[in-house]
Design a protein around this motif. Structure first.
Motif, mmCIF file in Angstrom:
data_model
loop_
_atom_site.group_PDB
_atom_site.id
_atom_site.type_symbol
_atom_site.label_atom_id
_atom_site.label_comp_id
_atom_site.label_asym_id
_atom_site.label_seq_id
_atom_site.Cartn_x
_atom_site.Cartn_y
_atom_site.Cartn_z
ATOM 1 N N LEU A 255 0.838 -1.211 0.000
ATOM 2 C CA LEU A 255 0.000 0.000 0.000
ATOM 3 C C LEU A 255 0.876 1.266 0.000
ATOM 4 O O LEU A 255 0.541 2.296 -0.596
ATOM 5 N N ARG A 256 2.030 1.170 0.711
ATOM 6 C CA ARG A 256 2.943 2.320 0.737
ATOM 7 C C ARG A 256 3.527 2.584 -0.652
ATOM 8 O O ARG A 256 3.949 3.677 -0.975
ATOM 9 N N ASP A 257 3.582 1.535 -1.436
ATOM 10 C CA ASP A 257 4.150 1.687 -2.789
ATOM 11 C C ASP A 257 3.128 2.241 -3.799
ATOM 12 O O ASP A 257 3.499 2.638 -4.909
ATOM 13 N N VAL A 258 1.864 2.238 -3.424
ATOM 14 C CA VAL A 258 0.838 2.746 -4.365
ATOM 15 C C VAL A 258 0.730 4.260 -4.198
ATOM 16 O O VAL A 258 0.458 4.742 -3.085
ATOM 17 N N ALA A 424 -10.242 5.224 -3.079
ATOM 18 C CA ALA A 424 -9.169 6.007 -3.740
ATOM 19 C C ALA A 424 -9.155 5.687 -5.243
ATOM 20 O O ALA A 424 -9.600 4.601 -5.657
ATOM 21 N N PRO A 425 -8.611 6.597 -6.030
ATOM 22 C CA PRO A 425 -8.534 6.334 -7.468
ATOM 23 C C PRO A 425 -7.604 5.145 -7.756
ATOM 24 O O PRO A 425 -6.710 4.843 -6.963
ATOM 25 N N GLY A 426 -7.787 4.572 -8.876
ATOM 26 C CA GLY A 426 -6.973 3.403 -9.248
ATOM 27 C C GLY A 426 -7.546 2.129 -8.663
ATOM 28 O O GLY A 426 -8.415 2.153 -7.795
ATOM 29 N N GLU A 427 -7.044 1.025 -9.138
ATOM 30 C CA GLU A 427 -7.610 -0.268 -8.688
ATOM 31 C C GLU A 427 -6.781 -0.913 -7.592
ATOM 32 O O GLU A 427 -7.288 -1.576 -6.691
ATOM 33 N N GLN A 428 -5.468 -0.642 -7.690
ATOM 34 C CA GLN A 428 -4.544 -1.386 -6.786
ATOM 35 C C GLN A 428 -4.782 -1.050 -5.312
ATOM 36 O O GLN A 428 -4.828 -1.946 -4.449
ATOM 37 N N PRO A 430 -7.521 0.281 -3.638
ATOM 38 C CA PRO A 430 -8.716 -0.323 -3.042
ATOM 39 C C PRO A 430 -8.621 -1.850 -2.952
ATOM 40 O O PRO A 430 -9.061 -2.443 -1.951
ATOM 41 N N ALA A 431 -8.034 -2.470 -4.017
ATOM 42 C CA ALA A 431 -7.934 -3.947 -3.975
ATOM 43 C C ALA A 431 -7.074 -4.399 -2.791
ATOM 44 O O ALA A 431 -7.422 -5.334 -2.052
ATOM 45 N N LEU A 432 -5.952 -3.679 -2.602
ATOM 46 C CA LEU A 432 -5.074 -4.035 -1.461
ATOM 47 C C LEU A 432 -5.794 -3.789 -0.132
ATOM 48 O O LEU A 432 -5.656 -4.559 0.820
ATOM 49 N N GLU A 433 -6.577 -2.710 -0.098
ATOM 50 C CA GLU A 433 -7.295 -2.389 1.148
ATOM 51 C C GLU A 433 -8.323 -3.486 1.467
ATOM 52 O O GLU A 433 -8.470 -3.897 2.618
ATOM 53 N N ARG A 434 -9.007 -3.957 0.427
ATOM 54 C CA ARG A 434 -9.988 -5.028 0.661
ATOM 55 C C ARG A 434 -9.275 -6.295 1.190
ATOM 56 O O ARG A 434 -9.728 -6.946 2.121
ATOM 57 N N ARG A 435 -8.111 -6.498 0.526
ATOM 58 C CA ARG A 435 -7.317 -7.668 0.992
ATOM 59 C C ARG A 435 -6.885 -7.485 2.444
ATOM 60 O O ARG A 435 -6.960 -8.407 3.257
ATOM 61 N N LEU A 436 -6.459 -6.262 2.744
ATOM 62 C CA LEU A 436 -6.023 -5.968 4.124
ATOM 63 C C LEU A 436 -7.182 -6.181 5.110
ATOM 64 O O LEU A 436 -6.998 -6.761 6.186
#
Lengths: 691, 54
Positions: A255-258, A424-428, A430-436
């Motif tokens: 997430l820090r990398d996004v 947040a904009p982008g897919e990565q 939100p996808a990571l957040e859902r995973r988190l």
């Protein structure tokens, strides 16, 4: 038992006191009493049994006739005649004197009444020569020659065949007597007592109760298995948590990398760090509060007594009782001097005197004042410390409240950040957040599981602890149970051992006696018969000429020989048995005398000779009472060289015209029948010279 | 009779040490009380067994 002497007084035919009748022993161990029928031979035998056992032989006449008739005739009506017997004997290195005395009252009609025994005393001299009295004479005699055996050692020869043809009751007596002689009775006693002891121990075993160890061990095993499963599940949950934490950390890094969510993520991490610190602070705050309450919390409860004390002090002050301000001793001195400090005289009961005197009451409160001052200082300190306590507690609670508020704020903020990242904009991002969120959800589930398993483990460990404690108690009970069970088993084993030993001893005894009887019977008789003792102690003669050994009908003479052989065999066996190493404890039967009245009555000359020959060899002493016809010839020949002492019983008869009879012994003539000097009968005894 | 002596020997050989010890003590006790009839003899027999089997 070695017979020493016998002395009689007014006993049946014996008027007055007889001489002391000594008995032969050693190599010449036969004592013969010569007398005609009616001279008192059976009375002499009964003097032994009456003194020793209070018993009379079957053929003896009525007990009322115990006293001598001449003595009774001479006694005045309503008075009494004294009868006594003194028997001296030796047993187990001790010299005994048995004295039995009775009174026979003479009724108003001149007839004798039942004798009343006045005195029975058994004295003995011990090894040191000191004279002692046996407290229980019957018990002491029982130790020497048991009562139920006496019929085998003091017997009427004319009736002796009964011993060989006993009734069922007599068989039981014979069996009991034999067991006593052979000391088998002691085994029977041991057997009986061991059985009773076993029953008692069995009761104790029941009292210990049955063991619950097996059931507890089963429960323990089941709990162990469940605990093992719980520990496995706990380890699994911990592994899952570790795994999820690793995954969470990886997602957070990504997430820090996004680009779109980096700032939000960094802010979130800072907030999480801050929340962790606050959590730590909250914990230490809680610990501080606990310490404070533990240290000074009790001052809160002292507030009420402090207030009560202060109110009391205020009351005393408002009444003017405090401060006291004056000492009682000072007032007393003024009154003694009769002068006030202002110089006014203090006449008793004058106004100034009353005024000064009233100071005495107030002066008594000086001690109270001193205590009040001291306590006031302490109560002030209590109040101060209570106040300080409340201040510190308030500060801690305030800090706690602040932490709680900040954490609630952080929680809200974290929720908002989560929402922001999700949208947040982008897919990565939100996808990571859902995973988190999934990982965090999983972590919560696993942590909840871990908590729940931890509770189950603690409960199970408590249960196991309780089972272990019960097992420990059961082990103690089991040890008691094992011992109680072993005791019952040993009692049973010992009883069986005794039972088997008794069977061996009894069999051995019957066998040995039978063998001895066979030998004696063969020596004495010419008939082809063999004596046999059955298991129920019936003595039989079996026909030796047939293979089937059929019982044969015995003549009176054969029965008498059988009985004498039996007695001789018992004596012989008892003496042998007494010497043996494996002998059981019991009465000392190493010396057994035989006292027999007319033992040769029904025997033919050949048998008389044989019986007279073997009896002195077997018994330690033989005392026999005989008539001239029984004695002369074969008996006299057979006893030649065995007679140590002999007596002649002279019967004095009041009958007119009776021919006086005498006998010649060892070249001297002795009267057997004489005309009485009065109109009464009596017997005198004199010893034969050089017998 | 050697047969019977042998039988006694076998009986003793097959008995446990505890039973032999109890037997010895009980016989001594019975001998002391041979001419009495006291119920306490049973009590003493119980105590003997308890002493031997602890």
């Amino acid at each position: 038992m070695k017979l020493i002497s016998l002395q009689l007084h007014n006993f049946r035919q014996f008027y007055g006191t007889t001489p002391k009748l000594s008995f032969a022993s050693g190599d010449r161990n036969v004592t013969v009493f010569h007398g005609v029928n009616g001279a008192g031979k059976t009375a002499l035998l009964n003097a032994f049994t009456w003194a020793l056992y209070g018993d009379f032989t079957r053929g003896f006449k009525l007990e009322e006739q115990l006293a001598n008739r001449r003595a009774l005739r001479e006694a005045s009506d309503g008075s009494y005649v004294e009868v006594w017997v003194e028997l001296q004997f030796k047993h187990s290195q001790k010299n005994y004197l048995l004295r039995k005395k009775a009174r026979v009252h003479k009724g108003a009609d001149g007839s004798p009444e039942q004798p009343v025994v006045e005195e029975i005393e058994l004295q003995f001299r011990d090894e040191s020569g000191e004279l002692k009295t046996e407290e229980n004479y019957a018990e002491a005699i029982g130790r020497i020659l048991p009562e139920d055996l006496h019929t085998y050692f003091f017997f009427d020869g004319e009736r002796i065949e009964r011993l060989a043809q006993p009734s069922s009751e007599e068989q039981a007596d014979l069996s009991r007597a034999a067991k006593k002689l052979m000391r088998i009775e002691i085994l029977e006693r041991a057997e009986r007592d061991l059985e009773k002891a076993r029953a008692e121990l069995q009761g104790e075993l029941r009292g210990v109760g049955t063991s619950q160890t097996d059931e507890l061990l089963r429960l323990r095993a089941s709990d162990d298995s469940e605990l093992k499963k719980l520990n496995f599940r706990r380890d699994e949950a911990m592994r899952n948590i570790d795994e999820l934490k690793v995954q969470k950390h990886a997602v957070e890094e990504r997430l820090r990398d996004v680009e779109q969510v980096r700032e939000l993520q960094e802010e979130r991490e800072q907030l999480v760090q801050r929340d962790l610190r606050l959590n730590t602070e909250q914990s230490s705050n809680r610990a501080e509060l606990i310490t404070e309450v533990g240290k000074d919390g009790y001052f809160v409860f002292l507030q009420q007594p402090v207030n009560q004390f202060r109110a009391l002090l205020d009351q005393l002050r408002s009444r003017g009782e405090l401060p006291a301000g004056i000492k009682r001793q000072f007032v007393d001195d003024l009154l003694d001097r009769s002068t006030c400090v202002c110089g006014r005289p203090l006449e008793p009961n004058s106004e100034p005197w009353k005024c000064v005197h009233s100071f005495r009451e107030r002066a008594g409160l000086a001690d109270v004042e001193e205590a009040a001052i001291r306590l006031s200082g302490q109560t002030d300190e209590v109040a101060e410390r209570a106040t300080a306590f409340w201040e510190r507690v308030s500060r801690i609670r305030e800090k706690s409240r602040q932490i709680r508020e900040e954490r609630a704020h952080i929680e809200n903020k974290l929720d908002q950040i989560g929402e922001q990242i999700l949208h947040a904009p982008g897919e990565q991002g939100p996808a990571l957040e859902r995973r988190l969120n999934e990982i965090v959800e999983g972590l919560r589930g696993q942590e909840h599981e871990l908590y729940s398993i931890g509770k189950d483990i603690r409960r199970k460990e408590e249960e196991i602890g309780e089972i272990d404690s019960r097992l420990e108690k059961e082990e103690t009970r089991d040890a008691r149970h094992r011992i109680a069970k072993r005791r019952v088993s040993i009692a049973r084993e010992t009883k069986t051992l005794v039972e088997n030993m008794r069977a061996v001893f009894e069999r051995k005894f019957r066998h040995d006696i039978t063998e001895k009887m066979k030998r004696l019977f063969r020596d004495v008789t010419v008939v082809p018969y063999t004596p046999y003792i059955s298991e129920d102690y019936k003595i039989q003669l079996l026909d030796d000429t047939t293979d089937s050994l059929l019982p044969v009908a015995t003549s009176q003479g054969e029965s008498q020989i059988l009985a004498l052989c039996f007695i001789a065999s018992v004596i012989e066996e008892t003496k042998e048995y007494n010497k043996r190493r494996d002998a059981l404890p019991g009465p000392d039967s190493s010396a057994l005398p035989v006292v027999m009245d007319s033992p040769f009555g029904s025997l033919d000359p050949a048998h008389r000779r044989q019986v007279a020959s073997f009896l002195p060899k077997v018994a330690s002493q033989v005392v026999t009472m005989v008539t001239e016809t029984q004695y002369r010839g074969e008996v006299a020949d057979a006893l030649q060289g065995r007679i140590g002492r002999a007596y002649v019983m002279t019967y004095n008869t009041p009958r007119d015209g009776v021919k006086e009879v005498s006998t010649s012994i060892e070249g001297h003539s002795y009267p057997l029948v004489k005309k009485s000097s009065g109109d009464y009968e009596f017997t005198e005894i004199q010893e034969v010279r050089n017998a | 009779m050697p047969g019977e002596e042998r039988e006694l020997e076998v009986l003793h050989a097959n008995a446990s040490d505890e039973a032999k010890d109890v037997l010895k003590r009980v016989m001594e006790l019975e001998n002391r009380h041979l001419y009495e009839n006291q119920p306490r003899v049973v009590r003493d027999v119980v105590n003997i067994i308890k002493e031997v089997v602890k």
